[in-house]
Write an enzyme that holds these catalytic residues in place. Structure first.
Site, PDB file in Angstrom:
ATOM      1  N   ASP A  24      31.762 -30.155  -9.057  1.00 27.38           N
ATOM      2  CA  ASP A  24      30.694 -29.644  -8.986  1.00 27.38           C
ATOM      3  C   ASP A  24      30.472 -28.364  -8.133  1.00 27.38           C
ATOM      4  OD1 ASP A  24      30.591 -30.188  -6.597  1.00 27.38           O
ATOM      5  OD2 ASP A  24      28.957 -31.770  -6.731  1.00 27.38           O
ATOM      6  N   ASP A  56      33.067 -30.681  -4.044  1.00 30.50           N
ATOM      7  CA  ASP A  56      34.367 -30.768  -4.608  1.00 30.50           C
ATOM      8  C   ASP A  56      35.145 -29.756  -4.143  1.00 30.50           C
ATOM      9  OD1 ASP A  56      34.095 -33.405  -5.641  1.00 30.50           O
ATOM     10  OD2 ASP A  56      33.501 -32.448  -7.451  1.00 30.50           O
ATOM     11  N   CYS A  62       0.973  -1.216  -0.033  1.00 29.85           N
ATOM     12  CA  CYS A  62       0.043   0.083  -0.042  1.00 29.85           C
ATOM     13  C   CYS A  62       1.025   1.288   0.186  1.00 29.85           C
ATOM     14  CB  CYS A  62      -0.888   0.034   1.180  1.00 29.85           C
ATOM     15  SG  CYS A  62       0.227   0.023   2.726  1.00 29.85           S
ATOM     16  N   CYS A  91       3.142   1.813   2.739  1.00 28.66           N
ATOM     17  CA  CYS A  91       4.855   1.395   2.646  1.00 28.66           C
ATOM     18  C   CYS A  91       5.676   2.550   2.339  1.00 28.66           C
ATOM     19  CB  CYS A  91       4.774   0.138   1.880  1.00 28.66           C
ATOM     20  SG  CYS A  91       3.523  -1.065   2.544  1.00 28.66           S
ATOM     21  N   ASP A 111      35.995 -35.385 -11.547  1.00 27.22           N
ATOM     22  CA  ASP A 111      35.057 -36.022 -10.484  1.00 27.22           C
ATOM     23  C   ASP A 111      34.226 -36.742 -11.456  1.00 27.22           C
ATOM     24  OD1 ASP A 111      33.304 -36.459  -8.462  1.00 27.22           O
ATOM     25  OD2 ASP A 111      32.011 -35.212  -9.150  1.00 27.22           O
TER      26      ASP A 111
END
Lengths: 744, 121
Positions: free
Chosen positions: A627, A631, A15, A18, A428
């Site tokens: 990742d 790792d 509103c 705010c 990996d």
């Protein structure tokens, strides 16, 4: 932080009341001079000496949401306009000096210049005046710059140009006023040389500027991806608003063929989205409800609604632009070393000019005055520290931009230089070589067990686990609508498996080691397990109340392009090692399929970093690909850490290299681009060093005693103007570089 | 005699070059307390080019670029891993420190515009 106004997008303002709360919160931040909130646009404009983050924190503390709005495109347009204006002014200055210089030079060639005697002196006085005008108009900035630098105990390019051309003009004018000060044969005037040198240097600077503009094309392309307007759904209506006015959590509509305005999550509809411009992934990606979409990418087919999750400077695109910018500005070790030389270059050239003067004055032939002036002036003019200083940063700029085109974000110049030196790439397995989305492929029950019970118990115990293989087992059970029991006393045993109580029975689920540690009799199961592992599947044993219940095998499909990418690494002489926690047989099977040289299997997550260190100790320069989360220690330990498969989420900003797409081709691309960039830097440095170390002695007259060769100062001026341009042009060649075997 | 004087002057000039560019310290702007230090980028130089600040304090440098030459578009603090784009005609601030005592140089990419931040105890 800048003095510019900061624009914020404010979310959750329901509103007009705010507005006051947000303004109060913003005004309370130290350094804020004024804060105005626009309720209609859900934005705030704040001015003052304050960091954007402090403002965002204040708004969030007041119970709202905030993000800084990006003005990158405007900045870029302003910059281009300023550069173009400067380019034109350089051309204008070059033209004025060029016309005057060419006229004087032409008259000299035609021998229509009068002599210094009698009426000729009036003509020459006019030439001196016109030349002075040109020096002031076209070359004034060199003189101002040289003087200012001198006052600050510094000497730069301007110093050399100003001294060279200024000496020529001054000497010529003195001869004009007092011809008797030098012998008749030394009475040569250098007005035309001074003017032509100024013309050439301005022209060189203009051309260099043009070429330089191309070096930042990659960042311009990224900036160009930013969308200016978005279609938001407000009060049930779809309206087009400027992108700055889109708030967090607002709903946006995207139609086929449109660019996605900002980052968000699809809440309705589905589509194929072309993300190649950001991730380098050539194929469109299918997206549906719940999937993330990225600002700047292209919606190909469907129409959908999405909720904005990141706006302004928080979007993936804005962060990529910032990362690329930062990396382009950074320098590797090789560049820092050159900086030290470039830093003392000009004063050293000044000393060399004086030495040249002394040598010709004391040992040169007559007319000494003419030779002394000619050689000293030429030494000052030919030396070019700019080419030296420019050699590294300009190539880094193009190289980092080139990598970004392939969806490879290189953190800084240092990472780029090291990536080109990698001898071993450690991969990996899960999510790097393989898709990282395992599925249950085989169920082998022991005597008195059936597949349904086996999967049901395995899924029950894995419900609490976060391991990717566990997710596959739970998903398989849920697909078959099995009801799962709850696991009590769940315990994950790192690198081995899990254990828990299910329906009052002790359940163990994991690898052979776990079974052996608990003395479980496995009967014929290990033979089956070996067969599965040889096929690339990961067998896991289930034991209930101390007796074997069977094997659940899970396989993670290998990425379609892993084999080709690894072959590319081999081709450039890089050894490829796979590091995985998986069992040795499964790992070997996967490694065989993709052509990996060495497998280090059954490694506990915590030990990965030690394995990388061991490779380094044996003399390898290691690039670790993982990742970025599990790792992280190994990535940090490696010489170059590659975070792969992060999609467009650039949260992993700690990696040396972030691969925007999941393909291993990104590693090969990054290494190939790094090698090409470092090679380009070396060519530039070699060229700049050779140019200066040959040019300066020749200008000083080193060839004169043997061959009678002296360099004309006009030629020296032309060479100097071209040397920086050559460096920039060579760096621009990198823009055309395509890594061999690259996919996009 | 003339020859001797010219030689003497040339050697003196060399001595002056060494002294001026290597041995003599340029005047510095001494700063303490808060507030941004304005550094003007114009005519191929930073003004002031030498800034002295006390140890243990954060320093805000505000670069204002008036020099349109592309050489001036970046300022780089090599030892601190800071690189800043300087838009023409706009102030750009960087907050540095607190730093330990020593001299931290800043320059353009080609080392032609040069300055230093001297942190004193």
């Amino acid at each position: 932080m800048t003095d510019k106004n900061i624009q914020l997008s404010i979310g959750s303002m329901s509103c007009a009341g705010c507005v006051a709360s947000v303004e109060r919160a913003l005004n309370a931040v130290p350094g804020v001079e004024s804060a105005v909130v626009n309720f209609a646009e859900h934005t705030a404009e704040v001015s003052g000496n304050v960091a954007a983050q402090a403002l965002i924190d204040a708004v969030i503390a007041a119970g709202y949401e905030a993000a800084e709005l990006s003005g990158t495109e405007e900045e870029s347009e302003e910059k281009e306009a300023a550069e173009f204006a400067y380019y034109r002014s350089l051309l204008k200055k070059a033209s004025v000096a060029g016309v005057v210089g060419a006229s004087l030079f032409g008259m000299m060639l035609l021998s229509v210049m009068p002599s210094l005697d009698g009426g000729g002196r009036i003509f020459w006085a006019m030439v001196a005046a016109v030349s002075l005008f040109v020096l002031v108009y076209s070359g004034g900035r060199f003189f101002t710059g040289a003087w200012k630098a001198f006052k600050g105990h510094n000497a730069n390019m301007d110093t050399l140009i100003a001294l060279g051309t200024g000496t020529a003009w001054l000497f010529s004018t003195l001869i004009l006023i007092w011809p008797g000060m030098v012998p008749a044969e030394a009475r040569h005037l250098y007005f035309e040389a001074a003017v032509i040198i100024i013309a050439l240097i301005n022209l060189g600077a203009a051309l260099e500027m043009r070429a330089r503009g191309k070096t930042s094309e990659a960042i311009k392309r990224l900036i160009g991806l930013q969308v200016k307007t978005a279609r938001v759904v407000r009060d049930g209506k779809e309206i087009d608003v400027p992108i700055e006015q889109v708030g967090l959590n607002e709903t946006l509509r995207v139609r086929p063929g449109e660019k996605i305005a900002i980052d968000g999550v699809i809440i309705d509809g589905h589509s194929n989205i072309d993300e190649s411009m950001i991730s380098g992934e050539p194929l469109p990606v299918e997206k549906q409800v719940g999937d993330e979409v990225v600002g700047g990418t292209l919606n190909k087919s469907g129409t959908f609604l999405f909720s904005a999750t990141r706006i302004g400077k928080d979007t993936a695109l804005a962060r990529i632009i910032e990362m690329v910018r930062q990396a382009q500005n950074s320098k590797p070790a090789i560049g820092r070393m050159v900086d030290k030389i470039a830093g003392v270059f000009v004063p050293v050239v000044l000393l060399l000019a004086v030495v040249t003067f002394l040598v010709w004055f004391n040992f040169g032939p007559e007319p000494k005055a003419a030779y002394v002036l000619l050689t000293t002036m030429t030494v000052l003019i030919i030396a070019c520290p700019c080419a030296l200083g420019l050699a590294t940063p300009i190539s880094i700029m193009v190289g980092v931009g080139k990598a970004a085109e392939y969806g490879v974000l290189i953190r800084n110049g240092e990472a780029l230089q090291r990536a080109g030196q990698i001898t071993t790439v450690v991969l990996d397995k899960t999510g790097t070589v393989t898709e990282g989305q395992p599925a249950v492929t085989n169920l082998i029950p022991a005597a008195n067990w059936d597949e349904a019970r086996l999967l049901s118990v395995a899924a029950s115990i894995e419900t609490g686990s976060e391991h990717p293989l566990a997710e596959a087992i739970v998903a398989a059970a849920s697909e078959r609508n099995f009801s799962l029991s709850s696991a009590e006393g769940f315990e994950a045993i790192a690198g081995h498996g899990v254990r828990a109580q299910i329906d009052g029975r002790a359940v163990l689920f994991g690898n052979r080691k776990l079974m052996d540690d608990h003395s479980i009799a496995l009967s014929e199961l290990p033979t089956e397990a070996a067969r599965l592992a040889a096929n690339g599947e990961t067998p896991m044993y289930l034991a209930v109340d101390g007796a074997a219940a069977g094997i659940v095998a899970v396989a993670d499909p290998i990425k379609a392009d892993s084999k080709a990418a690894i072959a590319r690494l081999h081709k450039i002489g890089i050894k490829v090692v796979m590091l995985t926690g998986d069992n040795a047989a499964t790992a070997a099977a996967v490694a065989n399929q993709v052509g990996i040289d060495e497998v280090i299997a059954e490694v506990l997550p915590a030990d990965k970093s030690a394995k990388v260190a061991a490779l380094q100790t044996s003399g390898e320069v290691v690039g670790m690909v993982g990742d970025g989360i599990n790792d992280a220690p190994a990535l940090a330990r490696a010489d170059v850490g590659f975070a792969i498969g992060t999609g467009t989420d650039v949260a992993i900003e700690s990696a040396d290299v972030t691969l925007m797409r999941g393909s291993l081709h990104g590693v090969a691309d990054a290494i190939a681009i790094s090698i090409a960039t470092v090679r380009n830097i070396k060519q530039n440095l070699f060229g700049a060093f050779i140019y200066n170390s040959l040019g300066i002695p020749i200008a000083a007259g080193i060839l004169f005693p043997l061959f009678g060769i002296l360099l004309n100062p006009i030629v020296a001026g032309g060479a100097m103007a071209m040397s920086s341009l050559t460096v920039v042009t060579n760096a621009n060649r990198l823009r055309l570089f395509k890594p061999e075997g690259a996919q996009s | 005699m003339m020859s001797f004087v010219v030689n003497l002057l040339a050697v003196a000039l060399m001595g002056f070059i060494v002294w001026w560019f290597w041995l003599a310290r340029p005047g510095a702007e001494r700063v303490s307390g808060s507030g941004a230090i304005e550094v003007l980028v114009e005519n191929g130089v930073y003004s002031p080019a030498r800034i002295e600040v006390p140890q243990g304090e954060r320093v805000t440098l505000s670069f204002m670029r008036r020099d349109p030459s592309p050489c001036a578009e970046k300022v780089i603090f090599n030892e601190l891993d800071i690189a800043l784009d300087l838009p023409l005609g706009e102030k750009k601030k960087v907050v540095i420190g607190p730093l330990s005592t020593g001299e931290y140089s800043f320059s353009c990419q080609m080392q032609m515009y040069r300055g230093s931040l001297v942190v004193q105890s």
